[in-house]
Design an enzyme around this catalytic site. Structure first.
Site, PDB file in Angstrom:
ATOM      1  N   LYS A 146       0.859  -1.187   0.000  1.00  0.00           N
ATOM      2  CA  LYS A 146       0.000   0.000   0.000  1.00  0.00           C
ATOM      3  C   LYS A 146       0.891   1.231   0.000  1.00  0.00           C
ATOM      4  O   LYS A 146       1.513   1.556   1.011  1.00  0.00           O
ATOM      5  CB  LYS A 146      -0.903   0.049   1.230  1.00  0.00           C
ATOM      6  CG  LYS A 146      -1.892   1.202   1.165  1.00  0.00           C
ATOM      7  CD  LYS A 146      -2.395   1.668   2.517  1.00  0.00           C
ATOM      8  CE  LYS A 146      -1.641   2.840   3.077  1.00  0.00           C
ATOM      9  NZ  LYS A 146      -1.692   4.088   2.289  1.00  0.00           N
ATOM     10  N   GLU A 154      10.254   1.204  10.781  1.00  0.00           N
ATOM     11  CA  GLU A 154      11.226   2.295  10.649  1.00  0.00           C
ATOM     12  C   GLU A 154      10.461   3.582  10.920  1.00  0.00           C
ATOM     13  O   GLU A 154       9.586   3.961  10.141  1.00  0.00           O
ATOM     14  CB  GLU A 154      11.795   2.345   9.219  1.00  0.00           C
ATOM     15  CG  GLU A 154      12.647   1.167   8.846  1.00  0.00           C
ATOM     16  CD  GLU A 154      13.901   1.037   9.675  1.00  0.00           C
ATOM     17  OE1 GLU A 154      14.282   2.008  10.378  1.00  0.00           O
ATOM     18  OE2 GLU A 154      14.495  -0.046   9.650  1.00  0.00           O
ATOM     19  N   CYS A 208      13.654  10.760   7.272  1.00  0.00           N
ATOM     20  CA  CYS A 208      13.797  10.238   8.637  1.00  0.00           C
ATOM     21  C   CYS A 208      15.188  10.545   9.140  1.00  0.00           C
ATOM     22  O   CYS A 208      15.404  10.678  10.343  1.00  0.00           O
ATOM     23  CB  CYS A 208      13.628   8.730   8.668  1.00  0.00           C
ATOM     24  SG  CYS A 208      12.217   8.154   7.799  1.00  0.00           S
ATOM     25  N   GLU A 221      10.028  15.464  16.439  1.00  0.00           N
ATOM     26  CA  GLU A 221      10.331  15.407  15.014  1.00  0.00           C
ATOM     27  C   GLU A 221       9.410  16.379  14.262  1.00  0.00           C
ATOM     28  O   GLU A 221       8.204  16.402  14.490  1.00  0.00           O
ATOM     29  CB  GLU A 221      10.101  13.983  14.481  1.00  0.00           C
ATOM     30  CG  GLU A 221      10.486  13.857  13.017  1.00  0.00           C
ATOM     31  CD  GLU A 221      10.391  12.435  12.489  1.00  0.00           C
ATOM     32  OE1 GLU A 221       9.370  11.769  12.732  1.00  0.00           O
ATOM     33  OE2 GLU A 221      11.346  12.004  11.809  1.00  0.00           O
TER      34      GLU A 221
HETATM   35  C1  UN1 Z   1      14.293   8.043   4.992  1.00  0.00           C
HETATM   36  O1  UN1 Z   1      14.522   9.186   5.315  1.00  0.00           O
HETATM   37  O2  UN1 Z   1      13.234   7.484   5.323  1.00  0.00           O
HETATM   38  O3  UN1 Z   1      20.057   7.853   4.202  1.00  0.00           O
HETATM   39  C2  UN1 Z   1      15.219   7.236   4.172  1.00  0.00           C
HETATM   40  C3  UN1 Z   1      19.272   8.535   3.543  1.00  0.00           C
HETATM   41  C4  UN1 Z   1      18.534   7.888   2.399  1.00  0.00           C
HETATM   42  C5  UN1 Z   1      17.338   7.157   2.894  1.00  0.00           C
HETATM   43  C6  UN1 Z   1      16.468   7.954   3.816  1.00  0.00           C
HETATM   44  N1  UN1 Z   1      19.411   6.990   1.712  1.00  0.00           N
HETATM   45  O4  UN1 Z   1      19.057   9.692   3.809  1.00  0.00           O
END
Ligand code: UN1
Length: 497
Positions: free
Chosen positions: A177, A252, A286, A387
Site C-alpha cells: 500500500k 522504521e 527520517c 520530530e
Molecule cells: C528516509 O529518510 O526514510 O540515508 C530514508 C538517507 C537515504 C534514505 C532515507 N538513503 O538519507
C-alpha cells in the site's frame, strides 16, 4: 479532469478498478493545479483479493530457485535503470523533491534491486560440526509467506524497493500500500515487474487510505510479515496489530538526528553537511539533520556561514534544475512546519533565518516554506525534542565533548548522527557512545547506502534493519537442519558425554 490518467490497482497480474467505485487525486505539491494522476480508493474487498492472490502465488514462488528469482530482479533493475529519468520526473511531480534527489531515489531502488538479485546466488546459511559422529548440521533460510508493506511518501520508490526486493528474493509474496501522496512511483514499479514477467500474484499494489487498506493489511492472519515506514505513533499501532498473530513486524519510524561540530572541525565542510542534512528533501527525511550542536568557540562563526548559505538556497518547483529545495508534501505538513516555527518562537529560541511560508506568484500554488534556522535551542524546548519533518534546523551549543555526547543522546529517537572533527580519538569515541543505528564522521546525517543495514534505536525502530543482508532476516526464518547418517539413534547432550 481532462486527460489525467486513471491508475488502477495491480492485483494478481492485472490492473483492476477498486470495487468501491471511488478514486482520489494525486496533486503536485509544487503546483496544486496539476493533477499527476487519479488512483483507486480501495476497500477491504480489494485487499482481500490481493491477499488471496499473494497467498496463492506463494505456493509456487517459494519453490522457484532463488537464482531464478534473482534473474528476474536483475531484469527489473535494468528496466528501472532504463526508465530512471521518467520515473524520477514523475516522482518530482508527485512529491516535490528536486529532480537530482528523485534521480537519487530511483537509483537507490535500482541499487537495492541489483543487490538483492545477487543475493539469489548467496542467501548463505551455515554448516557447522555436530557434537555427534556421522551427523551433519546446517542452517537454511525459509520464506514466511505473504508480506504486506505500508510505505511512506518521502522515498516513493526507494523504500518500497527496500522492502519488496529482499522479500521476493527470499521467496515471499507481497501486497503493497503506497502512501496516498505518492502512489505513482509504486505504480511504475509494478509496471516494471509486469513488463519483466513476474508471475501473477507475486507482487500486488492496492492504493487507498491507511485506515481502510493499511488496517486490513496488518490484521489479516495470512500476512506473516508487516513492514512499515512512517511515524512512531502509527508504528506503535502497527506493532499492536501484529502482536496477536505474532507476525514479523519491521518498523522504521521517527528521527531527531544530530550533527555535532567540534571546535577543530573543518567549518566549510560542516556547514555544507548541515545544509544538505537539514534542507535536502525539504527536511523530510527520517535521517534529516534536525539538531545541530556546535562547540561554543566556533558557534557564532558557523551560524554566520550557515545563515549566508541558507539564504541562497533557491526554493521552487523541483523540475527546474537550478532549484535546490522543493515544497512540503501537502497542506497538513506545511501547517505542522509552520506550527513548529511558532512553537520555537514562543519557546524562546532565536530565529536566524527563514521562519515563514513563501508566497507570491507560483509559490501561492504550492506548499513552500523558507529554510529555517533557530539558535539558542535548549534541551527542554519542543523543537529540540519533537520530530518536525520539514526544513527547520534547531541549533544548540556546548563547552565540552562529554556534554556534546550527552546532548546528542538526549532524544527519544536513534536513527542517525554525525560528528565533524579532525580528532580521530573523538570521532571514534563518539561513534561508540552515540546510541543510533547509523553514524557518520565528517559527513551529513543523510545518505545511507543500500548494502549497509538501515534503521535506528529507541523509538526509531523495533530492532530490525532494512537493506543489506540484515533485510534477509526480516523476510526469512532460519531452519536448523540435522542429518544423521550414523544409522543409529544418537541422543544429543547424552550419548557423547
Ligand atoms: C528516509 O529518510 O526514510 O540515508 C530514508 C538517507 C537515504 C534514505 C532515507 N538513503 O538519507
Amino acid at each position: 479532469m481532462g486527460d489525467t490518467k486513471i491508475y488502477k490497482n495491480f492485483i494478481n497480474g492485472r490492473w483492476v478498478e477498486s470495487g468501491s467505485g471511488k478514486t482520489f487525486e494525486n496533486r503536485n505539491p509544487a503546483n496544486t493545479d496539476e493533477v499527476v494522476g487519479v488512483f483507486q480508493k480501495s476497500n477491504a474487498d480489494d485487499v482481500e483479493q490481493a491477499l488471496s492472490a499473494a497467498a496463492e502465488a506463494y505456493k509456487k514462488w517459494r519453490l522457484v530457485p532463488a537464482p531464478k528469482r534473482g534473474e528476474l530482479l536483475f531484469r527489473v533493475a535494468s528496466k528501472l535503470w532504463e526508465r530512471k529519468e521518467e520515473i524520477s520526473r514523475d516522482m518530482t511531480r508527485e512529491m516535490g523533491k528536486v529532480i537530482a534527489e528523485t534521480r537519487g531515489d530511483t537509483q537507490e531502488a535500482i541499487d537495492m534491486t541489483y543487490y538483492m538479485a545477487g543475493e539469489g546466488r548467496r542467501l548463505f546459511g551455515q554448516t557447522t560440526p555436530s557434537e555427534m559422529p556421522n551427523k551433519f548440521n546446517m542452517t537454511v533460510r525459509q520464506p514466511l509467506g505473504v508480506c504486506s508493506f505500508i510505505t511512506p511518501w518521502n522515498f516513493p520508490i526507494a523504500i518500497p524497493a527496500w522492502k519488496t526486493m529482499p522479500a521476493l528474493i527470499c521467496g515471499n509474496t507481497v501486497v503493497i500500500k503506497p502512501a496516498t501522496d505518492t502512489p505513482l512511483s509504486v505504480a511504475h514499479m509494478m509496471e516494471v515487474f509486469e513488463e519483466e514477467g513476474i508471475p501473477a500474484g507475486v507482487v500486488n499494489m492496492v492504493t487507498g487510505s491507511g485506515g481502510t487498506v493499511g488496517t486490513a493489511l496488518i490484521n489479516d492472519a495470512r500476512v506473516r510479515v508487516v513492514s512499515f515506514t512512517g511515524s512512531t505513533e502509527i508504528g506503535r499501532k502497527v506493532s499492536e496489530g501484529c502482536a496477536p498473530n505474532f507476525k514479523h513486524c519491521c518498523l522504521e519510524m521517527g528521527g531527531k538526528n544530530v550533527q555535532i561540530v567540534m571546535d577543530d572541525a573543518n567549518l566549510e565542510l560542516a556547514v555544507e553537511g548541515a545544509l544538505w542534512g537539514a534542507f535536502g528533501t525539504t527536511g523530510q527525511r527520517c535521517t534529516a539533520t534536525s539538531r545541530l550542536i556546535i562547540h561554543e568557540k566556533v558557534h557564532d562563526k558557523m551560524i554566520a556561514m550557515l545563515k549566508a548559505q541558507a539564504e541562497k538556497i533557491k526554493v521552487g518547483n523541483g523540475l527546474d534544475e537550478t532549484v535546490k529545495m522543493g515544497p512540503c508534501i501537502n497542506q497538513g505538513q506545511l501547517d505542522t512546519v509552520l506550527s513548529y516555527i511558532d512553537i520555537g518562537l514562543k519557546g524562546g529560541a532565536e530565529l536566524v533565518t527563514g521562519g515563514e511560508r513563501l508566497t507570491g506568484g507560483p509559490y501561492d500554488k504550492g506548499f513552500f516554506v523558507k529554510p529555517t534556522i533557530f539558535t539558542g535551542v535548549t534541551q527542554k524546548m519542543r523543537i529540540w525534542r519533537e520530530e518536525i519533518f520539514g526544513p527547520v534546523l534547531s541549533v544548540g551549543t556546548f563547552k565540552t565533548f562529554d556534554q556534546a555526547i550527552e546532548m546528542a543522546n538526549d532524544t527519544a529517537y536513534g536513527l542517525s548522527a554525525a560528528i565533524y572533527t579532525q580528532d580521530i580519538n573523538k570521532a571514534y569515541t563518539a561513534m561508540r557512545d552515540v546510541y543510533t543505528g547509523i553514524f557518520y564522521v565528517n559527513a551529513p546525517t543523510i545518505g545511507a547506502e543500500t548494502h549497509l543495514p538501515f534503521g535506528g534505536t529507541k523509538e526509531t525502530g523495533n530492532g530490525h534493519r532494512e537493506a543489506a543482508t540484515a533485510a534477509l532476516d526480516v523476510f526469512s526464518e532460519w531452519k536448523s537442519v540435522y542429518v544423521d547418517f550414523s544409522g543409529k539413534i544418537q541422543r544429543a547432550q547424552i550419548d557423547n558425554q
